[in-house]
Scaffold this motif. Structure first.
Motif, PDB file in Angstrom:
ATOM      1  N   ASP A 129       0.824  -1.209   0.000  1.00  0.00           N
ATOM      2  CA  ASP A 129       0.000   0.000   0.000  1.00  0.00           C
ATOM      3  C   ASP A 129       0.865   1.269   0.000  1.00  0.00           C
ATOM      4  OD1 ASP A 129      -2.486  -1.350   0.003  1.00  0.00           O
ATOM      5  OD2 ASP A 129      -2.178  -1.817   2.123  1.00  0.00           O
ATOM      6  N   GLU A 130       2.125   1.100  -0.420  1.00  0.00           N
ATOM      7  CA  GLU A 130       3.074   2.208  -0.549  1.00  0.00           C
ATOM      8  C   GLU A 130       3.275   2.966   0.755  1.00  0.00           C
ATOM      9  OE1 GLU A 130       2.161   4.540  -3.997  1.00  0.00           O
ATOM     10  OE2 GLU A 130       2.052   2.760  -5.269  1.00  0.00           O
ATOM     11  N   ARG A 131       3.355   2.205   1.839  1.00  0.00           N
ATOM     12  CA  ARG A 131       3.648   2.775   3.154  1.00  0.00           C
ATOM     13  C   ARG A 131       4.911   2.111   3.666  1.00  0.00           C
ATOM     14  NH1 ARG A 131      -1.500   2.850   6.917  1.00  0.00           N
ATOM     15  NH2 ARG A 131      -0.299   4.470   7.926  1.00  0.00           N
ATOM     16  N   GLU A 132       5.602   2.808   4.557  1.00  0.00           N
ATOM     17  CA  GLU A 132       6.815   2.252   5.150  1.00  0.00           C
ATOM     18  C   GLU A 132       6.669   2.215   6.668  1.00  0.00           C
ATOM     19  OE1 GLU A 132      10.574   3.699   3.805  1.00  0.00           O
ATOM     20  OE2 GLU A 132       9.727   4.273   1.857  1.00  0.00           O
ATOM     21  N   LEU A 133       7.196   1.157   7.251  1.00  0.00           N
ATOM     22  CA  LEU A 133       7.115   0.987   8.702  1.00  0.00           C
ATOM     23  C   LEU A 133       7.806   2.127   9.434  1.00  0.00           C
ATOM     24  CD1 LEU A 133       6.102  -0.797  10.969  1.00  0.00           C
ATOM     25  CD2 LEU A 133       8.187  -2.153  10.769  1.00  0.00           C
ATOM     26  N   ILE A 134       8.866   2.637   8.881  1.00  0.00           N
ATOM     27  CA  ILE A 134       9.608   3.730   9.520  1.00  0.00           C
ATOM     28  C   ILE A 134       8.731   4.965   9.705  1.00  0.00           C
ATOM     29  CG2 ILE A 134      10.565   4.707   7.385  1.00  0.00           C
ATOM     30  CD1 ILE A 134      12.683   4.261  10.459  1.00  0.00           C
ATOM     31  N   GLU A 135       7.700   5.125   8.870  1.00  0.00           N
ATOM     32  CA  GLU A 135       6.821   6.287   8.932  1.00  0.00           C
ATOM     33  C   GLU A 135       5.644   6.099   9.891  1.00  0.00           C
ATOM     34  OE1 GLU A 135       5.669   6.649   4.865  1.00  0.00           O
ATOM     35  OE2 GLU A 135       7.644   7.354   4.242  1.00  0.00           O
ATOM     36  N   LEU A 136       5.473   4.901  10.395  1.00  0.00           N
ATOM     37  CA  LEU A 136       4.308   4.559  11.200  1.00  0.00           C
ATOM     38  C   LEU A 136       4.666   4.494  12.683  1.00  0.00           C
ATOM     39  CD1 LEU A 136       1.345   3.654  10.626  1.00  0.00           C
ATOM     40  CD2 LEU A 136       2.180   1.319  10.656  1.00  0.00           C
ATOM     41  N   PRO A 137       3.858   5.095  13.559  1.00  0.00           N
ATOM     42  CA  PRO A 137       4.104   4.918  14.992  1.00  0.00           C
ATOM     43  C   PRO A 137       4.086   3.422  15.347  1.00  0.00           C
ATOM     44  CG  PRO A 137       2.545   6.701  14.652  1.00  0.00           C
ATOM     45  CD  PRO A 137       2.738   6.011  13.316  1.00  0.00           C
ATOM     46  N   LEU A 138       5.084   2.998  16.104  1.00  0.00           N
ATOM     47  CA  LEU A 138       5.273   1.584  16.419  1.00  0.00           C
ATOM     48  C   LEU A 138       5.802   1.444  17.839  1.00  0.00           C
ATOM     49  CD1 LEU A 138       5.638  -1.466  15.488  1.00  0.00           C
ATOM     50  CD2 LEU A 138       7.905  -0.768  14.709  1.00  0.00           C
ATOM     51  N   VAL A 139       5.201   0.521  18.579  1.00  0.00           N
ATOM     52  CA  VAL A 139       5.661   0.170  19.928  1.00  0.00           C
ATOM     53  C   VAL A 139       5.863  -1.335  19.955  1.00  0.00           C
ATOM     54  CG1 VAL A 139       4.949  -0.003  22.358  1.00  0.00           C
ATOM     55  CG2 VAL A 139       4.517   2.109  21.073  1.00  0.00           C
ATOM     56  N   PHE A 140       6.977  -1.759  20.516  1.00  0.00           N
ATOM     57  CA  PHE A 140       7.237  -3.192  20.690  1.00  0.00           C
ATOM     58  C   PHE A 140       6.801  -3.596  22.092  1.00  0.00           C
ATOM     59  CE2 PHE A 140       9.985  -2.308  17.164  1.00  0.00           C
ATOM     60  CZ  PHE A 140       9.947  -3.465  16.413  1.00  0.00           C
ATOM     61  N   GLN A 141       5.997  -4.643  22.144  1.00  0.00           N
ATOM     62  CA  GLN A 141       5.597  -5.220  23.425  1.00  0.00           C
ATOM     63  C   GLN A 141       6.219  -6.611  23.489  1.00  0.00           C
ATOM     64  OE1 GLN A 141       1.854  -7.418  24.545  1.00  0.00           O
ATOM     65  NE2 GLN A 141       1.344  -5.349  25.246  1.00  0.00           N
ATOM     66  N   TYR A 142       7.158  -6.790  24.404  1.00  0.00           N
ATOM     67  CA  TYR A 142       7.812  -8.092  24.571  1.00  0.00           C
ATOM     68  C   TYR A 142       7.000  -8.884  25.581  1.00  0.00           C
ATOM     69  CZ  TYR A 142      11.451  -5.738  22.004  1.00  0.00           C
ATOM     70  OH  TYR A 142      12.146  -5.044  21.032  1.00  0.00           O
ATOM     71  N   ASN A 143       6.145  -9.742  25.079  1.00  0.00           N
ATOM     72  CA  ASN A 143       5.200 -10.496  25.891  1.00  0.00           C
ATOM     73  C   ASN A 143       5.830 -11.814  26.364  1.00  0.00           C
ATOM     74  OD1 ASN A 143       2.746 -10.995  27.144  1.00  0.00           O
ATOM     75  ND2 ASN A 143       1.827 -11.895  25.331  1.00  0.00           N
ATOM     76  N   LYS A 144       5.171 -12.422  27.315  1.00  0.00           N
ATOM     77  CA  LYS A 144       5.573 -13.724  27.875  1.00  0.00           C
ATOM     78  C   LYS A 144       6.944 -13.647  28.562  1.00  0.00           C
ATOM     79  CE  LYS A 144       2.799 -16.157  24.466  1.00  0.00           C
ATOM     80  NZ  LYS A 144       2.684 -17.301  23.570  1.00  0.00           N
ATOM     81  N   ARG A 145       7.176 -12.541  29.253  1.00  0.00           N
ATOM     82  CA  ARG A 145       8.443 -12.346  29.961  1.00  0.00           C
ATOM     83  C   ARG A 145       8.609 -13.331  31.107  1.00  0.00           C
ATOM     84  NH1 ARG A 145      12.065 -11.148  27.575  1.00  0.00           N
ATOM     85  NH2 ARG A 145      13.171 -10.385  29.404  1.00  0.00           N
ATOM     86  N   ASP A 146       7.542 -14.011  31.494  1.00  0.00           N
ATOM     87  CA  ASP A 146       7.597 -14.953  32.605  1.00  0.00           C
ATOM     88  C   ASP A 146       8.039 -16.351  32.178  1.00  0.00           C
ATOM     89  OD1 ASP A 146       5.224 -15.196  31.133  1.00  0.00           O
ATOM     90  OD2 ASP A 146       4.072 -15.886  32.859  1.00  0.00           O
ATOM     91  N   LEU A 147       8.248 -16.584  30.892  1.00  0.00           N
ATOM     92  CA  LEU A 147       8.669 -17.901  30.427  1.00  0.00           C
ATOM     93  C   LEU A 147      10.124 -18.177  30.793  1.00  0.00           C
ATOM     94  CD1 LEU A 147       7.048 -18.034  26.869  1.00  0.00           C
ATOM     95  CD2 LEU A 147       6.206 -19.036  29.009  1.00  0.00           C
ATOM     96  N   ARG A 148      10.431 -19.430  31.054  1.00  0.00           N
ATOM     97  CA  ARG A 148      11.795 -19.801  31.443  1.00  0.00           C
ATOM     98  C   ARG A 148      12.816 -19.512  30.356  1.00  0.00           C
ATOM     99  NH1 ARG A 148      11.917 -24.801  35.472  1.00  0.00           N
ATOM    100  NH2 ARG A 148       9.910 -24.425  36.450  1.00  0.00           N
ATOM    101  N   ASP A 149      12.397 -19.657  29.091  1.00  0.00           N
ATOM    102  CA  ASP A 149      13.350 -19.442  27.996  1.00  0.00           C
ATOM    103  C   ASP A 149      13.224 -18.044  27.367  1.00  0.00           C
ATOM    104  OD1 ASP A 149      10.931 -19.849  26.625  1.00  0.00           O
ATOM    105  OD2 ASP A 149      11.926 -20.850  24.948  1.00  0.00           O
ATOM    106  N   ALA A 150      12.667 -17.098  28.123  1.00  0.00           N
ATOM    107  CA  ALA A 150      12.542 -15.730  27.611  1.00  0.00           C
ATOM    108  C   ALA A 150      13.936 -15.135  27.394  1.00  0.00           C
ATOM    109  CB  ALA A 150      11.749 -14.866  28.580  1.00  0.00           C
TER     110      ALA A 150
END
Length: 189
Positions: free
Chosen positions: A119-140
């Motif tokens: 759709d001629e859009r770039e990720l760099i132009e889009l607001p983005l937040v990373f959520q690192y989920n499952k932090r409670d896992l043993r192999d996180a």
């Protein structure tokens, strides 16, 4: 009333996207059971996007509708995921923190960039937040390793344990702030 703004929760299958929406719905409605959302067993994952509609007031007390959408992450649902990105204003990338999910996280991030490109859009132009989920896992993986692999550009990020509600609202607040700051920057030009 402004037009509806869409925020998409993106990530590989079973990373916790629907869990994010379920927690938001439960906290805001007080009863997830009557809201129509059910978390399905692994073999019965949704074939359409989960959605939550929020009514917010912005800094000028103007009503604002925010639709949160979590498209399914399974490979056969690619067209649903592509459609979810049409007009999207921001993305919360929900990554599974486990070492075994590195490949799935990277593939999902690559797909996000690819589908936006259609759709001629770039990720760099889009607001983005990373959520690192499952932090409670043993192999996180460590946060520094996840940042190195998924977020070398230093976008905002949050640690989460979605099943316990940890990190859900900080992620939502961050993406809304990113969208607001991006809009204010555009208006100021």
């Amino acid at each position: 009333m402004r037009d509806k703004m869409t925020v998409v929760y993106w990530g590989p299958g079973l990373s916790g996207k629907s869990t994010n929406l379920a927690v938001v719905r439960e906290v805001l409605s007080g009863d997830v059971g009557s809201s129509g959302l059910s978390l399905s067993p692994v073999n019965e994952r949704p074939q359409s996007s989960d959605r939550v509609l929020l009514q917010l007031a912005d800094r000028f007390d103007v009503g604002l509708e925010v639709e949160l959408e979590a498209p399914p992450g399974q490979a056969h649902c690619r067209e649903i995921r592509r459609a979810s990105l049409l007009g999207v204003r921001g993305v919360v990338f929900v990554a599974d923190s486990s070492a075994s999910a590195v490949s799935a996280n990277l593939s999902s991030l690559d797909e996000l960039e690819l589908l936006l490109g259609f759709d001629e859009r770039e990720l760099i132009e889009l607001p983005l937040v990373f959520q690192y989920n499952k932090r409670d896992l043993r192999d996180a993986l460590s946060m520094s390793r996840l940042e190195e692999l998924l977020n070398p550009g230093g976008r905002p990020s949050v640690e989460a344990v979605g099943a316990k509600g940890v990190g859900i609202f900080p992620s939502l607040k961050l993406i809304l702030r990113e969208i607001d700051e991006r809009a204010a920057g555009v208006e100021g030009r």
